[in-house]
Scaffold this active site. Structure first.
Site, PDB file in Angstrom:
ATOM      1  CD  GLU A 180      -4.485   9.223  -2.329  1.00  9.42           C
ATOM      2  OE1 GLU A 180      -4.348  10.393  -1.936  1.00  9.42           O
ATOM      3  OE2 GLU A 180      -4.093   8.236  -1.689  1.00  9.42           O
ATOM      4  CG  ASP A 207       0.422   7.842  -2.683  1.00 15.04           C
ATOM      5  OD1 ASP A 207       0.011   8.729  -3.458  1.00 15.04           O
ATOM      6  OD2 ASP A 207       0.375   7.937  -1.444  1.00 15.04           O
ATOM      7  CG  ASP A 224      -2.045   0.980   1.144  1.00 15.31           C
ATOM      8  OD1 ASP A 224      -2.649   1.089   0.059  1.00 15.31           O
ATOM      9  OD2 ASP A 224      -2.337   1.649   2.151  1.00 15.31           O
ATOM     10  CG  HIS A 225      -0.640   5.022   0.862  1.00 14.69           C
ATOM     11  ND1 HIS A 225      -0.991   6.125   0.113  1.00 14.69           N
ATOM     12  CD2 HIS A 225      -1.707   4.730   1.638  1.00 14.69           C
ATOM     13  CE1 HIS A 225      -2.227   6.491   0.429  1.00 14.69           C
ATOM     14  NE2 HIS A 225      -2.685   5.654   1.342  1.00 14.69           N
ATOM     15  CG  HIS A 251      -6.844   5.423   0.785  1.00 12.64           C
ATOM     16  ND1 HIS A 251      -5.501   5.502   0.519  1.00 12.64           N
ATOM     17  CD2 HIS A 251      -7.306   4.408   0.005  1.00 12.64           C
ATOM     18  CE1 HIS A 251      -5.156   4.601  -0.381  1.00 12.64           C
ATOM     19  NE2 HIS A 251      -6.251   3.925  -0.712  1.00 12.64           N
ATOM     20  CG  ASN A 270      -7.380   1.125   2.008  1.00 13.43           C
ATOM     21  OD1 ASN A 270      -8.043   0.212   1.502  1.00 13.43           O
ATOM     22  ND2 ASN A 270      -6.263   1.561   1.469  1.00 13.43           N
TER      23      ASN A 270
END
Length: 294
Positions: free
Chosen positions: A130, A100, A78-79, A205, A227
Site C-alpha cells: 500500500e 502493510d 491481508d494488512h 481498499h 477489498n
C-alpha cells in the site's frame, strides 16, 4: 476445488476480496460468490488473526470452506504489519500476502516491503503493498481521504513498485476503511493516472463505503482487486439485531447466525456482480440506496 493463486484470479478479471473473521464469514463469502458465479478471494487480516490469537485455526477453516467451492477461490493474508506473521503465510496455504508498511516513512516502507517481497517470492507468493493513506484502520485516527497528501502520487507509486518488486499496489484514491455509509467519491482521474504510471494491478481498499456506480467506474478505470470487509459486518450485525429483537428468547446461536450468514452471502453476491466485467449497469440497487453499506 483446490485453491487458486491470487495472482491468477487478478490476471483473469476484476475480483472481489472479502475479509474473513469467523467461519460464517468464509461460508457466506463462498456461497455469495457461487450465487454470482464469480471467483473470489478469502482474506484474513492481521486484526482477525489477533482476534483468534493465532493464524492456524482461521486459516484452516478458510481452506476447508474453499475446498468445497464450485468457483475459484484464493486465500490472501491481508494488512500484515508483523514479519512474524507474514513468514507464516506459506505454511498455511496462502497464495498471497499484503505487506502493510504504510505507517512507515517512505524509505523504511520501501526497505521493509522489499525484504518481505523477496521472502514471499522465493516461496511462490503474490505480494500486495500500500502507498498513500487509506484511513480508517483500527487503532488510527480518522483520515480525510480528500486531505492534502492522502492520495497516492503516480510518480512515487511507479518508483515504489520498481524499488520493492511488489505484484500489486493498493492506492489511496478517495475511499476509507470501516465506512458504514456508501458515500465515498473516488478520484477517477487519479485512478487513470496511476493505471498509466504503474505496471502492476491496482487494488482498492475501503470499498464498503463506495457506491455501486463508483465501483463500476473504478473497475473500468483500472482497479482489479476490490477489498470489502465492513459491508459484511454491517450485514451480519444488522441481521442479528433484527432476529434478537423479534425473538429475544433465543439462546441457540445457530438461530441468529443462520440468517446473518445468509445476509452476508447476499451482500457478497451483490458486490461480485457489481465488480464483474459484465455486472449490472445503471442505477445502484436498493442495497446502496438506503445509504448503509450492504
Amino acid at each position: 476445488m483446490p485453491l487458486v493463486p491470487t495472482g491468477e484470479l487478478v490476471a483473469a478479471e476484476p475480483v472481489c476480496a472479502f475479509n474473513v473473521i469467523t467461519l460464517e464469514h468464509a461460508e457466506a463469502i463462498v456461497a455469495g460468490a457461487e450465487a454470482a458465479g464469480r471467483a473470489v478471494v478469502l482474506q484474513v487480516s492481521e486484526n482477525a488473526v489477533r482476534f483468534h490469537r493465532r493464524l492456524a485455526p482461521i486459516a484452516a477453516a478458510a481452506r476447508a470452506v474453499a475446498a468445497t467451492a464450485t468457483v475459484d477461490v484464493a486465500l490472501h493474508l491481508d494488512h500484515v504489519v508483523s514479519a512474524e506473521l507474514w513468514r507464516q503465510a506459506p505454511e498455511h496455504g496462502f497464495g498471497s500476502v499484503m505487506i502493510d508498511a504504510s505507517r512507515l516513512p517512505y524509505r523504511e516502507n520501501v526497505a521493509a516491503t522489499r525484504a518481505a517481497a523477496e521472502f514471499a517470492h522465493d516461496r511462490g507468493l503474490w505480494v500486495e503493498a500500500e502507498l498513500g493513506t487509506v484511513g480508517g484502520k483500527e487503532g488510527e485516527p480518522p483520515v480525510d481521504p480528500h486531505a492534502p497528501g492522502a492520495r497516492t502520487d503516480p510518480a512515487e507509486a511507479a518508483a515504489y513498485v520498481a524499488q520493492t518488486g511488489v505484484d500489486a499496489l493498493a492506492v489511496a484514491v478517495g475511499s476509507a476503511h470501516a465506512m458504514t455509509v456508501r458515500d465515498a467519491v473516488l478520484d477517477h482521474d487519479l485512478i487513470g493516472r496511476l493505471r498509466a504510471a504503474v505496471t502492476v494491478p491496482l487494488v482498492l481498499h475501503g470499498s464498503s463505503g463506495v457506491p455501486d456506480a463508483e465501483l463500476r467506474r473504478a473497475v473500468s478505470g483500472g482497479i482489479v482487486k476490490v477489498n470489502i470487509g465492513t459491508a459484511l459486518n454491517t450485514a451480519l450485525t444488522g441481521s442479528v439485531r433484527r432476529t434478537l429483537a423479534d425473538q429475544p428468547e433465543l439462546v441457540d446461536p445457530r438461530r441468529w447466525l443462520a440468517p446473518a450468514r445468509e445476509a452476508m452471502a447476499e451482500t457478497v453476491a451483490h458486490f461480485c456482480r457489481v465488480v464483474s466485467a459484465d455486472g449490472p449497469a445503471g442505477a445502484d440497487s436498493g442495497l446502496a440506496s438506503t445509504g448503509a453499506a450492504p
